[in-house]
Design an enzyme around this catalytic site. Sequence first.
Site, short mmCIF file in Angstrom:
data_model
loop_
_atom_site.label_atom_id
_atom_site.label_comp_id
_atom_site.label_asym_id
_atom_site.label_seq_id
_atom_site.Cartn_x
_atom_site.Cartn_y
_atom_site.Cartn_z
N LEU A 194 -24.73 34.12 -104.05
CA LEU A 194 -25.08 34.68 -105.35
C LEU A 194 -23.81 35.15 -106.04
CD1 LEU A 194 -27.40 35.42 -103.12
CD2 LEU A 194 -28.33 36.81 -104.96
N ILE B 162 -26.47 39.75 -97.11
CA ILE B 162 -25.06 39.87 -96.72
C ILE B 162 -24.24 40.35 -97.91
CG2 ILE B 162 -23.05 38.66 -95.81
CD1 ILE B 162 -25.00 36.63 -94.58
N GLY C 296 -22.51 40.53 -106.34
CA GLY C 296 -21.98 39.40 -105.59
C GLY C 296 -22.35 39.46 -104.13
N SER C 297 -23.02 38.44 -103.61
CA SER C 297 -23.51 38.54 -102.25
C SER C 297 -23.96 37.18 -101.73
CB SER C 297 -24.68 39.53 -102.19
OG SER C 297 -25.67 39.17 -103.14
N ARG C 298 -24.71 37.23 -100.62
CA ARG C 298 -25.23 36.02 -100.00
C ARG C 298 -26.53 36.36 -99.28
NH1 ARG C 298 -21.77 32.32 -95.73
NH2 ARG C 298 -23.48 31.69 -94.37
#
Length: 229
Positions: free
Chosen positions: A110, A168, A198-200
């Site tokens: 993301l 994450i 901002g991530s996953r």
Amino acid sequence: MSLLASLKMVMAPPHPEARPFLLASGAATLVTRFLGKKLNCPKLKLVGTASGLFFGFCLYFFRDPERTTPARSDVAVAPADGRIVSIEKVAPPAELGMSPTPVWRIATFLSVLDVHVNRMPTAGTVTRIAYHPGQFLNASLDKASELNERNALSVTLPDGRMIAVVQIAGLVARRIVCSVTEGMQVEAGERFGLIRFGSRTDLYLPPGVEPLVAVGQTMIGGETIMARL
């Protein structure tokens, strides 16, 4: 996607997690703009402009559009918006206590421009939630799954099989929000958390289930079908 649908997504109401940021930046904008004008101070005016821009960014980042989840119990939908950066067979996170047998993991990255609200991929019961502190590497890297700060959830499906979803943190993300608890009954497409800036999000499929998506494909959380169960 039509222009109207795009505008609705961009102008969607913000997630409740946005409130502290919106209140702080909104107040800073009003105060500094007022004082800057009253005192004729260019620096205060500049601070007011910067605060106003941050207020607008927070409105955009924390947007929480409604989604239409497929009315099917035999599929797993995307737990997040973003781009698929890897699909590989690995063991589920050890902290969840699941079988160590490798299963398909679909990793979605993301960016700060994506919707960051996480959604449940299937209906079921939240079996376990495990938080793991860690680093803040670029979330698009493979090693982010093991090294970064993360929050893992296991969900037991109605037929007894299990899936896992892992939030994450990324390079600039500093807080993972999870709004469900162990033992809670959840529905596919239901909101369950958010990761700031901002991530996953990784999805671990049940054994024997194959992905229906490809690396580079763009996901729409709660809507895009990732696998047939």
